[in-house]
Enzyme design. Structure first.
Site, short mmCIF file in Angstrom:
data_model
loop_
_atom_site.label_atom_id
_atom_site.label_comp_id
_atom_site.label_asym_id
_atom_site.label_seq_id
_atom_site.Cartn_x
_atom_site.Cartn_y
_atom_site.Cartn_z
N LYS A 79 0.54 -1.68 -0.07
CA LYS A 79 0.08 0.25 -0.14
C LYS A 79 1.05 1.64 0.07
O LYS A 79 1.78 1.41 0.98
CB LYS A 79 -1.13 0.37 0.96
CG LYS A 79 -2.73 0.74 1.33
CD LYS A 79 -2.47 0.88 2.16
CE LYS A 79 -4.16 2.50 2.54
NZ LYS A 79 -4.72 2.47 3.80
N SER A 154 -9.84 2.47 3.13
CA SER A 154 -8.79 3.02 1.81
C SER A 154 -8.49 2.25 1.26
O SER A 154 -7.38 2.50 0.51
CB SER A 154 -8.47 3.84 2.88
OG SER A 154 -6.98 3.52 3.31
N SER A 178 -9.22 0.74 7.27
CA SER A 178 -9.04 -0.47 5.39
C SER A 178 -8.69 -1.44 5.34
O SER A 178 -7.92 -0.94 4.08
CB SER A 178 -8.01 1.13 5.23
OG SER A 178 -9.23 2.51 6.04
N1 GLN Z 1 -13.01 4.29 5.72
C1 GLN Z 1 -12.33 5.29 7.16
C2 GLN Z 1 -12.10 6.71 6.97
O1 GLN Z 1 -12.04 7.08 6.20
C3 GLN Z 1 -11.04 4.07 7.86
C4 GLN Z 1 -9.86 4.74 7.20
C5 GLN Z 1 -8.64 3.45 7.47
O2 GLN Z 1 -9.40 3.13 7.65
N2 GLN Z 1 -7.41 4.48 6.76
O3 GLN Z 1 -11.30 6.91 7.92
#
Ligand code: GLN
Length: 512
Positions: A79, A154, A178
């Site tokens: 990532k 994400s 994410s």
């Molecule tokens: N979807 C969540 C957010 O927008 C989680 C993001 C993440 O885990 N990096 O913050």
């Protein structure tokens, strides 16, 4: 499709260790797959031009008689939130376009030392803010099950790469879901380790008290193998736990025998009724519970009354921490610099750079975070959110006095359409209803495929949560249910995914 890319990391590692396949062949097969399909999927922001050389080096180490671990020679997608010395690290943002790090993230360094071959950097929502990968500054990733749908976020790039057989293994980061929510919508496995269990050194920080790095794979065993490589104490990360961890691969192997489900107490949260979930998601969840019950597990209703406030607390704590973490992108130290015309001051340059370099979701959260931390509102917002965080931690403590693991659907719906929620922040935020509490409490969570929703044929995941430090329990339970489900389906869930048409992908060594 070449057979090599269909192998799990465990199988591929085995074939590489016996000399049946070389790491160069395995890496080439995945680069070919990326070239064939990533034009459609767009899982990768950068394909590693050094991948074959790295693979050749692993083959040479083996030929020289070096004892290598079980997944040495296996390719790995990384990532883009994790910094790497030989590929740009952008965290999905324009402000870091082309940025080259002087050091490798600890998890990347450990992966290289174990003989894993970095294939490239995967797409993500900008600075890991989002649930769909649509907030990437470099265009969305598409779900391999249906290219019109989101791959989650994400870490949509890592999950899509694994689901599309472009990589057998990937690294992700999970601040509010994410790793687990992308796993849910792509039919893959994702683990958020116990806070402090995997080093965050070199993970570009979103919210430091919530962030965890973890594995993204197609099987629970593969996740355990990768976790064994990246986990454990790191003196470079002051929040890293100085403890010995058991082998997570061994835990997954033990779980696959199925015995662990006998007498296992599985908690189901009564404040999360089926009505809060898409029908096919709720149905798949119930089916998985029935499968576990048939193997001797006991389903126990538990109360976690503060879970429903998790999203609200998270969207104060996360922006507060993010607004502070992102202050370093100031046009001076990293990446982009925009100099306005005339005779600009330092502040003018900073503000023009941040205006041009950050996308809408990042700006929204910086504004939210600075507001929540501002003098007159600190106690009302940030302070209250921290109290809710404590109440959620107490809910977990009470629950784990009664049960061994908690089970929930990993997300409320299956993959939604690209464009459907991108202009509706609240709808986007609600995706992480069931994943966020684990980050707030620091406990580990796993999402494994539980089936497809009857109404749309798209994948669904089930999440298990365990007490902090008990990650091995998740591998045992996850592997046990995975074995039972794959047995009942006759094949892994991903074999049901519609085949991708062969599109023209990126050239090796290209940044996209
Ligand atoms: N979807 C969540 C957010 O927008 C989680 C993001 C993440 O885990 N990096 O913050």
């Amino acid at each position: 499709m070449s057979d090599i890319i269909r192998l799990t990391a465990a199988e591929l590692g085995e074939k590489i260790s016996t000399g049946e396949i070389s790491s160069v062949e395995a890496t080439q097969a995945h680069l070919d797959r990326i070239a064939a399909v990533d034009g459609d999927v767009h899982a990768f922001l950068h394909v590693n031009e050094h991948a074959l050389a790295a693979a050749a080096e692993v083959d040479a180490r083996r030929a020289a008689g070096e004892q290598l671990g079980p997944i040495a020679g296996v390719p790995l997608a990384v990532k883009d939130v994790l910094v790497t010395t030989d590929m740009p690290s952008t965290s999905g943002s324009k402000i870091l376009e082309g940025y080259m790090s002087p050091f490798d993230a600890t998890v990347v360094a450990r992966s290289r030392a174990a003989g894993l071959v970095p294939l490239g950097k995967t797409n993500m929502d900008e600075f890991a803010m989002g649930s769909s990968t649509e907030f990437s500054a470099y265009g969305p990733t598409r779900n391999p099950w249906d290219l019109d749908r989101i791959p989650g976020g994400s870490g949509g790039g890592s999950a899509a790469a694994v689901a599309a057989f472009e990589a057998p293994l990937a690294l992700g980061s999970d601040t509010g879901g994410s790793i687990r929510q992308p796993a849910h919508v792509t039919g893959t496995v994702g683990i958020k380790p116990t806070y402090g269990g995997v080093s965050r050194y070199g993970a570009i920080a979103l919210a430091s008290s919530l962030d965890q790095v973890g594995p993204v794979t197609r099987t629970v065993l593969d996740a355990g193998l990768l976790h064994d490589v990246i986990g454990g104490h790191d003196p470079q990360d002051s929040t890293s736990l100085a403890q010995e961890w058991p082998s997570f691969a061994a835990a997954a192997r033990e779980g696959a025998t199925g015995q662990v489900l006998k007498g296992l107490r599985v908690g189901v949260i009564k404040e999360l009724p089926d009505s809060g979930f898409q029908a096919g998601v709720a149905a798949s969840f119930r089916e998985s519970l029935a499968v576990m019950e048939a193997q001797g597990a006991e389903i126990v209703e538990i109360s976690a009354p503060h879970f429903e406030y998790g999203v609200a607390a998270y969207y104060l704590i996360l922006p507060a921490e993010a607004s502070s973490n992102l202050a370093k992108f100031d046009s001076v130290r990293f990446g982009l610099r925009v100099t306005p015309d005339g005779n600009p001051t330092v502040e003018d340059v900073m503000s023009a750079t941040r205006d041009a370099g950050f996308g809408p979701e990042v700006k929204r959260r910086i504004i939210l975070g600075t507001y929540a931390l501002s003098a007159g509102y600190y106690d009302a917002y940030y302070g209250s959110a921290q109290k809710v965080r404590t109440l959620i931690q107490q809910d977990f403590d009470a629950a784990f006095a009664q049960v061994d693991v908690i089970a929930t659907p990993s997300a409320p719906t299956t993959a939604f359409r690209i464009g459907e929620k991108v202009d509706d922040p609240l709808q986007m935020y609600l995706n992480d209803l069931t994943t966020i509490p684990a980050n707030l409490a620091g406990v580990p969570g796993i999402s494994i495929p539980s089936g497809v929703a009857a109404e749309d044929g798209l994948p669904v995941g089930i999440q298990f949560l365990a007490p902090a430090h008990e990650d091995a329990r998740l591998y045992r339970v996850g592997a046990a249910l995975e074995a039972a489900l794959v047995d009942s389906w006759g094949a892994p869930l991903l074999s049901k995914a519609p085949a991708l048409r062969q599109a023209q992908g990126p050239k090796q060594g290209g940044t996209r």
